[in-house]
Design a protein around this motif. Sequence first.
Motif, PDB file in Angstrom:
ATOM      1  N   PHE A  63       0.869  -1.176   0.000  1.00  0.00           N
ATOM      2  CA  PHE A  63       0.000   0.000   0.000  1.00  0.00           C
ATOM      3  C   PHE A  63       0.907   1.228   0.000  1.00  0.00           C
ATOM      4  O   PHE A  63       1.504   1.553   1.018  1.00  0.00           O
ATOM      5  N   TRP A 223     -11.428  -4.394   3.846  1.00  0.00           N
ATOM      6  CA  TRP A 223     -11.075  -3.045   3.386  1.00  0.00           C
ATOM      7  C   TRP A 223     -10.019  -3.109   2.291  1.00  0.00           C
ATOM      8  O   TRP A 223     -10.145  -2.453   1.241  1.00  0.00           O
ATOM      9  N   GLY A 224      -8.966  -3.912   2.493  1.00  0.00           N
ATOM     10  CA  GLY A 224      -7.905  -4.036   1.496  1.00  0.00           C
ATOM     11  C   GLY A 224      -8.423  -4.601   0.177  1.00  0.00           C
ATOM     12  O   GLY A 224      -8.064  -4.122  -0.904  1.00  0.00           O
TER      13      GLY A 224
END
Length: 435
Positions: A63, A223-224
Amino acid sequence: MSKAPIDKVIQPVSKFIHQEYTSGIVLFLSVIAALIWANSPGAESYHHTWETPFSLSFGNFSFNYPLHIWINDGLMAIFFFVIGLELKREFMAGELSTLKKASLPMVAALGGMLVPALIYVLFNYGRPSLHGWGIPMATDIAFALGLLSLSGNHIPPSVKVFLSALAVADDLGAVLVIAFFYTAKIDFGFLLIGFGFLGVLLAGNLLGIRRSLFYLILGIVVWGCFLFSGVHATIAGVLVAFTIPARTRIHEQEYLQQIKSRLKRFEVAIPLHGPLMTADQHEIIEEIKGLSLDAQTPLQKIEHTLHPYVAFLIMPLFALANAGMHIGSNFFSELINPVSAGVGVGLVLGKLIGVFGFTYLMVKLKLADLPALVNWKHVTGVALLAGVGFTMSLFVSNLAFSDAEHVDAAKYGILLASLVAGTAGITYLRSLSKG
């Protein structure tokens, strides 16, 4: 009706309103700080700060995003998670729990979304900026409730409950708009994996798993997956919230009986001389702690824990990162461009017409009744305050536009409209309070 049941409903609402009032002040100060910073000699540092890259890696997944993306897509996912918890609570045992209770605020919220969107479309029809129609649809619950708290002590609590229900229903509408209309290209592989983990969370709920850590870890995974799928990651926050258990393990009466029996045992236990407890006393206290956990719902426990962080850290940080814009000599000319005008008129007049008009139709068609002690002047004040769109409107503007000029124009409209709607709403309601 006795005073006790009324207090049971009003006291939690009053506590919530007070917290929204104080968080609204912090939010307002963050907006002022952002505007001062963005118009100071250090304005360049304002923009560079939020573009600072920040990265996290987990195995093969990395990320790597600027700081403002971490705030808008990461921290705001927690904001939407709390919104999801509030929505679930309201649907289960709050102002949206029955069709009779929910119909008026939900239809009022619908009017407060459709009319502003239509006004924006009228200003921007045939232009590339038309995609911003969702910006004036939102109401900022923190600012609106904070301003309502400043409207005087004679405003009936039912007015505050009505605005709360309206704002929660408005949040639901905003989430649906983001999900269906402001989602980028979708990677269905990651999306299916995300829904698979949502299924695991739902199964954990049904199997009676109540550990917050279980939902936290898998919630981050969801979420990812949503982030990589192209569906806006904040939607994951709302969906995960709906998997959180919302029922107690023991009922109130059983809890009271169990606590009373252990308190009696504690009273008759022979104490040690000195500051320490006996083993029996310690065991009783541990049993009481366990019973208290069983009497809590994980949903309310998590919401209560996260709400201060959202109200006093995440939302102000979002405002600081997004509200900063240069106010130059062309400020007033910028206000008459289609984006600023569509957003501004949509929030101020659109919300007033939509909320009041749809509420009026529901009551006149005898499909719903005004809440107790609420009159049409109160509804007018609530409809004015609903035009304070700030946080959610800024959030949608970042999704709607990639062009920086359109984003800045939307910000002009949002800030001015929120100022006008907030000032008009609080002035009008205070005049009612004095009268």
